[in-house]
Design a protein around this motif. Sequence first.
Motif: not given
Length: 174
Positions: A3-13, A36-47, A100-105
């Motif tokens: 799994a991976a977490l994808l954070i979209i457009d959480m930008q200042v403006g 925080r949960q992703a970091r604890q479980q070593h889940v990659p974060i894409y922003a 490449a990181n075999q991410i499905d979810d």
Amino acid sequence: MSAALLIIDMQVGLFHGPEKPHDGERVLANIQHLIRQARQQHVPIYAVRHTGPTGSPIAAGSPFWQLLPELDLNAESDHVFDKSRPNAFHGTDLAQQLNANQIDDLYLVGMKTQFCIDATCRVAADLGFKPLLVADAHTCMDTPALPAHIIIEHHNATLGGAFARLINSADVSF
């Protein structure tokens, strides 16, 4: 299956601009919890951040273009990239990185519901990923046609099932 977490457009403006996102602080808190949960479980974060044309408020390098400091993202360990279209896969190497990181979810959160969340969710499904739309971790602003909470409800109902699995942030266990 990974799994991976994808954070979209959480930008200042977009977040702190003249139009405030619906329930923005709650959505931000939910995203911070998922980070925080992703970091604890070593889940990659894409922003990803939306990049406007030169001279626009969200042109590359401008103060409004920056990702929210409250996300506490780490340029060394998190995957930060830019896009210029609503679909986070268009013109980026996101699909190649996920494959490449075999991410499905792919857990999707961020802004704006009816544009970048919608487009990215649909394309992720078309590309064979398994998008999970975190129903209480995406937002947008009111429009002349519809209030934001109706836009969010509509997209949760439309995307949930046909394009993504809906999940609430409290139920995410990567």
